[in-house]
Design an enzyme around this catalytic site. Structure first.
Site, short mmCIF file in Angstrom:
data_model
loop_
_atom_site.label_atom_id
_atom_site.label_comp_id
_atom_site.label_asym_id
_atom_site.label_seq_id
_atom_site.Cartn_x
_atom_site.Cartn_y
_atom_site.Cartn_z
N LYS A 172 -2.20 -28.81 56.81
CA LYS A 172 -3.15 -28.21 55.94
C LYS A 172 -3.96 -28.48 56.00
CE LYS A 172 -2.34 -27.86 50.56
NZ LYS A 172 -1.43 -28.28 49.84
N SER A 229 1.97 -25.09 47.10
CA SER A 229 1.04 -25.27 47.26
C SER A 229 1.30 -24.64 48.54
CB SER A 229 0.14 -26.06 46.94
OG SER A 229 -0.58 -27.12 46.73
N SER A 272 3.77 -30.10 45.58
CA SER A 272 3.28 -28.59 46.52
C SER A 272 3.84 -28.88 47.95
CB SER A 272 2.01 -28.52 46.73
OG SER A 272 1.02 -28.55 44.93
#
Lengths: 491, 96, 481
Positions: free
Chosen positions: A82, A157, A181
């Site tokens: 990420k 997210s 997330s």
């Protein structure tokens, strides 16, 4: 051999193939790169990737293995990262314009650990800007699609992390979870995602959103894959004062050892009552039936302060964020506005931040600034900290009677893009099942448990602090008799 | 719900150092006010004798010994700077 | 109408540590720009602070030395404000639960002369807390350059009550803090290096008025003398303004040491809204009695206590102690010699504060490098006190010792400075001189004590300066009585 499909295999399978020299890490990495090049125009999971660098890592891994020096189960396996974790000499954008040109001069602790496990660091995955959002639509870079239905959100997210694994663009990936997330996008994309107990994984090198809620965690196609990745990143870190000094069990072993255990599960009354119209409920109820059928006990429990979790969360998280994001100011390493009033010593901040931050980030920074500002601290921040105590206690009470809680991960499967736009509150409320775990600091796992309208749905298992081994074992129990890991999106 | 909260958006934006257009000010104030309206429900709770939670685990005295470890090379420290000179970060003239 | 000033000081003192307060980068002064930096010091995304144990020990020590209460519990808060020298745009500090509460600083005012001890009093402290220092701005015509080497140096803020009334008191307050910090090894407090910095809050009111006058914050006080001069100037200025009937308003002024005056920086602005909240990256600190006691044991005898003891135990004058005591090493040096022969303490003290300091300064030598040990100095005082050599000769012996590191006897031996005659010979010389100089003898016997000096000089001449004047004097008196 069958190199074309390597990208859809699980890390456990690939690890065996690598160890038996049936494939090389270079072949595997090529397969993943090829897949990414083939589908990422559609999925848009990656902010960036460096093919050469990944292949070089893979070649190193093969050389190690050939010398008989394999570093273990992850050696040679591509791991997507990420874009919120610092990797030395790689971009770290947090999907924000303000960090568009930033190249990290250091490694996050979990990245160092992954490097030591021999994994191939693969690409930078898209996310909501600074991890603020539940759809990955708040990215300044691109809009990631849900591999199952491209016009739907992948969740967020960590939308890029979930979509990449789901679409075969990475074998496993790292995400971060502040209010759901990891778990919510895992649920939306039909993969496994785990938010560890707060303090289990070092936050050093994780660009902070809300420091007292953030955790780094793994996503994978199977519980086993997730467990192996968790293994490599867990443990106390001297560089993170909030990382916890407690032994890390062997998760893979624990999954085997705990197999067949008759767990006692709690169903939080408030989650099921309020969610009578929840679309995700069908598959979740079937999963609950499954646990019953193998002899587990199911009990109703109560988490009386559930209704206050979202409000509490948005005070705590935005307050911390308003301070954490103050460092992005156009001075040391972030985007600096082209024009500002040089005679006004603060205008460089105002303009750089106005240009550099997207709307959701601005909104949350403003909200967080407001709740901390003079005259409002007690009414908002202190009040939220106290409510947080009540929410923590709810879980402590519940866990006296049960081993874990079963809930839906999200109220609905992935929604269409743009469905939340203009109404931030509706997006905030979609985190209702995941947020409490962050407030309480407990671990949570989302495992695929079925489909609604052709979209995957996840079952959330919330465990006791530092009992990741237990929830992984519980998830594996379900996964091992269901075939979701071999079902792939129609790409 | 108690009276609708009102946000002094200019003051908040200035504290947060974010320039807002008039349009943004209107949009953000109404959105934030609606979020605050929702948050208001916390007032239903009596938290009189409840200790606040600042950290999920109550741990104390976490420190390191006073030993110099490593630094970033200066070139790495300034490489991301939007503007640098003599290995320092250039900022508009600050009057203090 | 009479006016009086009320002054409070905020004193920032860097704690001397190897690494920074919240990271492993070195602490130091005078390095190339941005060389003492790491991800924490630059506030890079993902960086996290971790407390430095020695910085905590340092402030606890400071607090105990300055008579503060050190509560069982303290925590860290973020003070949010944007400024280019602040890497995170928040400072990690302690808001409502500082590590040291209350306390006081014993100060000494200037005496009537340098030989007289001034009056002592206690200045009350509000608190001492710990925080991270910030970077440094270098100003140029068009822009400013930021160097973060100083950022995250451990920094204590010592806050006094508004409990002082003159520049001289502020001067004494800073001097006392500085000496205490140096004695405790907490900081070198070199103001030129920014290791100690002070801001003053000054207000003036008519005598008898209860409420404080408008608070003027005075900045840029770059030396202890600057603090004194700046404050005195500001008191005068405010008093004159009030006498003219003008109203003072809260503002920040700046001391210009070159021009010797203060100038307005800014009028009262909206009160800062720092949005303090507990730092979620750091855990609170719990301090128990064992910890407090361990630190208490490390605190040496403090300057004023030592000075009082020296005066009493060694019976030496204030003027000597006021040179010895401010310098911890020097006072230790003195005492290592003096405690062996307390009756010679004054002579030792004189040598240390005159000859030794002069030679050290002339040769630009640190005391730690000095070749004369306290025992060596004692050997010199011994030969003088025992009349082996004269004070005149001792001066040369001292310089030899200083240069070579030999003991007094070694120098005397090597240079043949020891008298080559015995006391009988001296007696004979005295008799000769008495016999040869009837006039002075007569004068002395008729009551002119000074006449003895002429005789003494004659005897010294015969001994080529090596006889002890005290002994000769004694012998002469004996002969003439």
């Amino acid at each position: 051999m069958m190199s074309a499909e390597l990208y859809y295999k699980s890390a456990s399978e690939l690890s065996g193939l690598l160890n038996r020299r049936e494939i090389s890490s270079v072949e595997l990495t090529q397969s993943v790169i090829g897949r990414t090049k083939a589908v990422d125009d559609l999925v848009q999971a990656f902010n960036s990737f460096d093919e050469k660098n990944a292949l070089a890592q893979a070649a190193d891994s093969d050389a190690r293995r050939n010398r008989g020096e394999s570093l273990g189960l992850l050696d040679g396996i591509p791991v997507g990262i990420k874009d919120v974790l610092a990797v030395k000499d790689q971009p770290l954008t947090c999907s924000s314009k303000i960090l568009a040109d930033f190249v990290s001069p250091y490694d996050a602790t979990c990245i160092q650990k992954i490097k030591r496990s021999g994994a191939v660091l693969w690409g930078r995955l898209n996310m909501d800007e600074f991890a603020m959002g539940s759809s990955t639509e708040n990215s300044a870079t691109k809009i990631t699609g849900n591999p199952w239905k491209l016009d739907c959100i992948p969740g967020g997210s960590s939308g890029g992390s979930a979509a990449a694994v789901s679409a075969g663009e990475s074998i496993v990936s790292l995400g971060s979870d502040t209010g759901g997330s990891i778990r919510q996008p895992a649920s939306h994309c039909g993969v496994v995602g785990l938010k560890p107990t707060y303090g289990r994984v070092s936050r050093y090198g994780l660009a902070a959103f809300a420091s007292s809620l953030d955790q780094v965690g793994p996503l994978g196609r199977t519980v086993w894959d997730t467990a192996v990745l968790l293994q490599s990143i867990s443990g106390h870190d001297i560089n993170d004062s909030t990382s916890y000094k407690v032994d890390v069990p062997n998760y893979v072993q624990a999954i085997k050892q705990l197999k067949g255990r008759k767990w006692t599960f709690g169903l939080p009354k408030e989650y099921f009552e309020s969610a009578s119209d929840t679309a995700s409920m069908g598959p979740v109820k079937e999963a609950i039936e499954f646990y019953k059928s193998i002899g587990c006990e199911i009990k109703e429990v109560t988490l009386p302060h559930t209704a206050y979790a979202v409000a509490t969360y948005y005070i705590v998280a935005t307050a911390e964020a308003s301070s954490n994001l103050a460092r992005y100011d156009g001075i040391r390493y972030t985007h600096r506005a082209e024009s500002f009033d040089a005679k006004d010593s603060v205008d460089i901040y105002r303009q750089s931040r106005a240009e550099g931050f997207g709307n959701e980030v601005k909104r949350r920074v403003l909200l967080g600034t407001y709740v901390l500002s003079s005259g409002y601290y007690d009414a908002y921040y202190l009040k939220a900290q106290k409510t947080r105590t009540l929410i923590r206690r709810d879980f402590e009470e519940a866990f006296k009677d049960v081993d874990a809680l079963l809930t839906p991960t999200a109220p609905s499967p992935a929604i269409k893009r743009g469905a939340h736009s203009g109404d931030p509150l509706s997006m905030y409320l979609s985190d209702i099942y995941t947020i409490s775990a962050n407030l309480a600091g407990i671990p949570g796992l989302s495992v695929p448990c079925g489909y609604v309208d052709g979209l995957p749905v996840g079952l959330q298992i919330l465990g006791k602090p530092f009992k990741e081994d237990e929830i992984l074992a519980m998830g594996n129990e379900f996964e091992s008799v269901h075939n979701f890991k071999n079902e792939h999106p129609p790409l | 719900m108690a009276e609708a909260p009102h946000i002094d958006i200019d003051k908040v934006a200035e504290l947060a150092r974010i320039a807002l257009t008039e349009e943004e000010k209107t949009k953000f104030s109404s959105q934030l006010e609606s979020i605050l309206g929702y948050i208001d429900k916390l007032n239903e709770l009596d938290t009189t004798n409840v200790e606040p939670t600042a950290h999920p685990h109550s741990v104390e005295n976490v420190w390191r010994e006073d030993r110099a470890t490593s630094e970033l090379p200066t070139c790495e420290a300034v490489k991301n700077a939007p503007k640098q000179r003599q290995n320092m970060f250039v900022v508009p003239k600050v009057v203090e | 109408m009479e006016y009086e000033a009320v002054i409070g000081l905020e004193v920032h003192v860097q704690i001397k540590t190897e690494s920074k307060i919240f990271s492993g980068s070195r602490s130091g002064y005078g390095y190339e720009p941005n060389t003492l930096v790491d991800p924490v010091v630059l506030g890079l995304p993902g960086s996290l602070p971790v407390m430095n144990k020695t910085a905590l020990d340092g402030i606890i020590k400071a607090g105990l030395a300055l008579n503060c209460t050190v509560p069982d519990y303290c925590k860290w808060d973020r003070k949010n404000y944007f400024y280019p020298d602040s890497p995170n745009n928040y400072q990690i500090t302690q808001y409502d639960q500082p590590i040291c509460d209350g306390g006081f600083v014993e100060i000494e005012m200037e005496g009537e002369t340098r030989a007289v001890m001034g009056s002592h009093r206690k200045v009350a402290l509000t608190r001492i807390h710990l925080e991270n220092d910030v970077g440094k701005l270098n100003h140029f015509a068009e822009d400013s350059l930021v160097d973060y080497n100083r950022a995250f140096t451990p920094l204590m803020e010592i806050v006094s009550e508004p409990d002082m009334h003159s520049g001289a008191e502020a001067f004494a307050f800073l001097t006392a803090i500085r000496q205490t910090m140096i004695y405790c090894g907490i900081s070198d407090c070199d103001m030129e290096k920014g290791q100690m910095r002070a801001d003053a809050n000054i207000s003036v009111r008519p005598v008898g008025q209860k409420e404080l006058g408008a608070k003027i914050e005075l900045k840029n006080l770059n030396s202890i003398t600057g603090v004194k001069n700046g404050i005195e100037y500001e008191i005068k200025r405010q008093t004159q303004e009030l006498k003219k009937g003008r109203k003072m308003t809260q503002a920040t002024w700046r001391w210009d040491a070159d021009l010797g005056r203060t100038e307005l920086m800014r009028e009262k602005e909206d009160a800062h809204d720092y949005r303090y909240f507990p730092d979620p990256d750091l855990m609170p600190v719990r301090i128990d009695d064992e910890w407090r006691e361990r630190i208490r044991c490390e605190i040496p005898e403090l300057p004023f206590d030592k000075q009082r003891r020296f005066m009493q135990q060694y019976d030496i004058p204030y003027s000597i102690t006021s040179v010895l005591v401010p310098d911890w090493e020097l006072s230790e040096y003195f005492e290592r010699a003096a405690k062996q022969m307390p009756k010679w303490a004054q002579a030792i003290g004189n040598y240390v504060t005159n000859d030794l300091l002069r030679e050290l300064s002339d040769s630009n030598t640190a005391l730690s490098e000095c070749k004369i040990s306290p025992d060596g100095l004692l050997s010199l005082v011994e030969v003088i006190e025992k009349g082996v050599i004269t004070k005149q000769i001792a001066k040369d012996v001292f310089i030899e010792m200083f240069n070579t590191g030999e003991s007094a006897t070694e120098v005397i031996e090597r240079k043949g400075l020891k008298p080559d005659f015995d006391e009988g010979q001296v007696k004979d010389w005295c008799q000769e001189v008495v016999d040869e100089n009837p006039r002075p003898v007569e004068d002395f016997r008729s009551g002119n004590d000074k006449a003895l000096n002429a005789l003494l000089g004659q005897v010294m001449k015969k001994s080529r300066g090596k006889a002890s004047p005290q002994i000769v004097q004694g012998l002469l008196k004996e002969l003439l009585s």
